[in-house]
Design an enzyme around this catalytic site. Structure first.
Site, mmCIF file in Angstrom:
data_model
loop_
_atom_site.group_PDB
_atom_site.id
_atom_site.type_symbol
_atom_site.label_atom_id
_atom_site.label_comp_id
_atom_site.label_asym_id
_atom_site.label_seq_id
_atom_site.Cartn_x
_atom_site.Cartn_y
_atom_site.Cartn_z
ATOM 1 N N HIS A 300 0.857 -1.180 0.000
ATOM 2 C CA HIS A 300 0.000 0.000 0.000
ATOM 3 C C HIS A 300 0.895 1.232 0.000
ATOM 4 O O HIS A 300 1.770 1.378 0.848
ATOM 5 C CB HIS A 300 -0.888 -0.016 1.254
ATOM 6 C CG HIS A 300 -1.961 1.029 1.260
ATOM 7 N ND1 HIS A 300 -1.699 2.364 1.413
ATOM 8 C CD2 HIS A 300 -3.312 0.938 1.140
ATOM 9 C CE1 HIS A 300 -2.838 3.048 1.390
ATOM 10 N NE2 HIS A 300 -3.819 2.200 1.224
ATOM 11 N N HIS A 343 -0.797 2.541 11.686
ATOM 12 C CA HIS A 343 0.227 3.569 11.521
ATOM 13 C C HIS A 343 0.420 4.369 12.796
ATOM 14 O O HIS A 343 -0.535 4.655 13.516
ATOM 15 C CB HIS A 343 -0.233 4.522 10.402
ATOM 16 C CG HIS A 343 0.832 5.433 9.884
ATOM 17 N ND1 HIS A 343 0.542 6.618 9.235
ATOM 18 C CD2 HIS A 343 2.183 5.350 9.922
ATOM 19 C CE1 HIS A 343 1.670 7.210 8.875
ATOM 20 N NE2 HIS A 343 2.680 6.462 9.281
ATOM 21 N N GLU A 349 -2.479 14.143 11.625
ATOM 22 C CA GLU A 349 -3.415 13.977 10.522
ATOM 23 C C GLU A 349 -4.836 14.372 10.948
ATOM 24 O O GLU A 349 -5.418 13.761 11.845
ATOM 25 C CB GLU A 349 -3.417 12.523 10.046
ATOM 26 C CG GLU A 349 -2.037 11.998 9.675
ATOM 27 C CD GLU A 349 -2.053 10.510 9.343
ATOM 28 O OE1 GLU A 349 -3.148 9.933 9.242
ATOM 29 O OE2 GLU A 349 -0.960 9.931 9.208
ATOM 30 N N HIS A 373 -5.767 12.451 14.372
ATOM 31 C CA HIS A 373 -4.781 11.519 14.908
ATOM 32 C C HIS A 373 -3.460 12.275 14.981
ATOM 33 O O HIS A 373 -2.825 12.531 13.960
ATOM 34 C CB HIS A 373 -4.662 10.278 14.009
ATOM 35 C CG HIS A 373 -5.964 9.576 13.793
ATOM 36 N ND1 HIS A 373 -6.347 9.076 12.565
ATOM 37 C CD2 HIS A 373 -6.985 9.319 14.642
ATOM 38 C CE1 HIS A 373 -7.544 8.518 12.670
ATOM 39 N NE2 HIS A 373 -7.951 8.654 13.920
ATOM 40 N N HIS A 379 -3.316 4.660 14.782
ATOM 41 C CA HIS A 379 -4.601 4.724 14.072
ATOM 42 C C HIS A 379 -4.555 3.726 12.920
ATOM 43 O O HIS A 379 -3.514 3.141 12.628
ATOM 44 C CB HIS A 379 -4.881 6.136 13.562
ATOM 45 C CG HIS A 379 -3.780 6.692 12.708
ATOM 46 N ND1 HIS A 379 -2.645 7.269 13.241
ATOM 47 C CD2 HIS A 379 -3.623 6.760 11.356
ATOM 48 C CE1 HIS A 379 -1.851 7.677 12.270
ATOM 49 N NE2 HIS A 379 -2.416 7.362 11.110
#
Length: 462
Positions: A300, A343, A349, A373, A379
């Site tokens: 990803h 993560h 974020e 976050h 998260h």
């Protein structure tokens, strides 16, 4: 009939195309001076006025300024006075008195529209941010919910640049450079110092605002991607010159200065600019034109691959604030957990959702809502998303993510959260529950030596 005429006027607006270009526009032929910026007598008897978005001596590649040719200069107003009643929910200097620090994952439900008549200025409130507009470094993240157009007034932000992300309801924005229509799915940047009006042709409207202090948005470098992709420069649209010549008794300029609001009266419309030229201008962008990139075999990609605009710091590759989107796109990676990975990030974020759903959250993250976050706060996908993805197995074919437009404001500065945001009735106190159901899938058959060690009697303590 007047409303239908306005609808048609905004639908038929013409724009200039490009990002960071030096533009020229005139609403009357010959209104732009030839060969110089500030002649003794300007065409049509206009005044020349410069608006500077950077220091005079900023490097040429970064220098931003425009010349406006107007019927009366913007200085012709009464002295500024503190606006009453006091707004109370705008912050540009983040400290203990107006905000708090928390590493907890936060999520807010969409706010209801106000019951009382509320325009864009009164419907704007700060959620979080860092730094200070006085020190020319930092950012603020706001949201707005309004139900009426601004009347006999214009707003000016002396603190920084606004990036508006409407989530519900079109915006008709009049600026000194001209007019823009901005619909959900589009964004608009209103640079520091420009006066503007926000009208709501669809009635109630809400959305998100990122504000940056001391710098301006740029297109991200493409690196090995090459010379094409992501947000194309030609898809950014700038208004064309438009003016109104009218006496406006008691017209109010509302100026945001140091997070506080001040007002000054004048007797004319500030939108009296007949012509202009320069590279310091408002602009809009349609997110549907973004050209996303993605992995085509395994794993990803990092969300930075979907950066639309970035406000850089002095450190290479480190942003004061990135504007990143998660648009419709194909997912084709093999043997890969395709939703965003779990993560912990040195960046912070803030996420919003314009429409549809978000691929990492099966429930609870709604259009018009938001989440935060912060630095190094864990998260990732919720329990339902993880279990559903794993259940599909490795043989799942290509999938298209459709009917979605989520976005992220990501910053290297750690945000402080405003007290009213932490105490809001829209704060989802059960947000953490979406991860509590994640269970261990660890399977391990111990080898022979490990079995003997596990069965060996423990020595008695003396």
């Amino acid at each position: 009939m007047e409303e239908e005429t306005q609808q048609q006027q905004y639908a038929d607006l013409n724009y200039l195309s490009g990002f960071g270009n030096h533009f020229s526009s005139e609403a009357l032929p010959g209104a732009l001076p030839e060969s110089q910026n500030n002649p003794l007598i300007c065409p049509w008897g206009l005044y020349a006025e410069q608006i500077s978005g950077t220091a005079f001596t900023a490097p040429r590649k970064l220098n931003q300024r425009s010349w406006l040719y107007r019927m009366k200069p913007s200085v012709t107003h009464e002295p500024f006075k503190p606006r009453l009643p006091f707004h109370g929910k705008l912050v540009s200097d983040f400290n203990n008195s107006n905000s708090g620090a928390t590493p907890t994952q936060l999520r807010w439900r969409p706010v209801d529209f106000p019951l009382l008549p509320t325009d864009f200025v009164d419907g704007l409130y700060t959620v979080c941010g860092a730094g200070s507009s006085f020190l020319r470094h930092g950012y603020a993240i706001h949201m707005y919910a309004a139900n009426k157009s601004m009347q006999n007034s214009a707003f000016c932000n002396a603190d920084g640049d606004f990036l508006l992300v409407p989530q519900q309801g079109k915006l008709w924005i009049t600026t000194e450079c001209g007019r823009l229509q901005v619909s959900p799915g589009e964004v608009v940047v209103l640079p520091q110092g420009f006066r503007f009006v926000v009208n709501l042709p669809d009635g109630p409207s809400r959305g998100y605002v990122a504000e940056i202090f001391g710098t301006h948005f740029q297109l991200p470098d493409l690196g090995p991607i090459g010379s094409n992709g992501l947000a194309g420069p030609r898809d950014f649209l700038v208004p064309t010159a438009w003016f109104e010549e009218r006496i406006c008794s008691g017209f109010t300029i509302i100026q945001k200065f140091g997070g506080e609001l001040f007002t000054a009266k004048q007797d004319f419309s500030p939108f009296n600019v007949v012509a202009w030229h320069g590279n310091y201008v408002p602009y809009k962008y349609d997110l549907a034109k973004f050209c996303p990139y993605n992995t085509v075999l395994i794993d990803h990609g990092d969300p930075s691959i979907n950066t639309v605009l970035t406000a850089p710091t002095d450190k290479p590759g480190v942003a004061l604030l990135d504007f990143v989107i998660f648009p419709p796109r194909w997912l084709v990676a093999e043997h890969t957990f395709r939703p965003p990975y779990y993560h912990r990030n040195c960046m912070s974020e803030f996420m919003g959702l314009i429409y549809g759903g978000y691929e990492a959250k099966a429930d609870g993250f709604l259009p018009g809502g938001a989440s935060l976050h912060s630095c190094m706060t864990p998260h990732g996908p919720d329990t339902k998303t993880f279990e559903a993805t794993v259940a599909l197995g490795n043989e799942v074919g290509p999938q298209k993510v459709t009917n979605t437009m989520a976005f992220m404001f990501e910053s290297s500065l750690i945000p402080r959260v405003c007290h009213w945001a932490l105490e809001s009735c829209y704060l989802d106190d059960d947000y953490y529950q979406c991860w509590i159901g994640l269970r261990s899938h660890f399977k391990h058959e111990p080898a022979g030596d490990e079995v003997n060690l596990q069965n060996e009697p423990k020595a008695n303590k003396t």
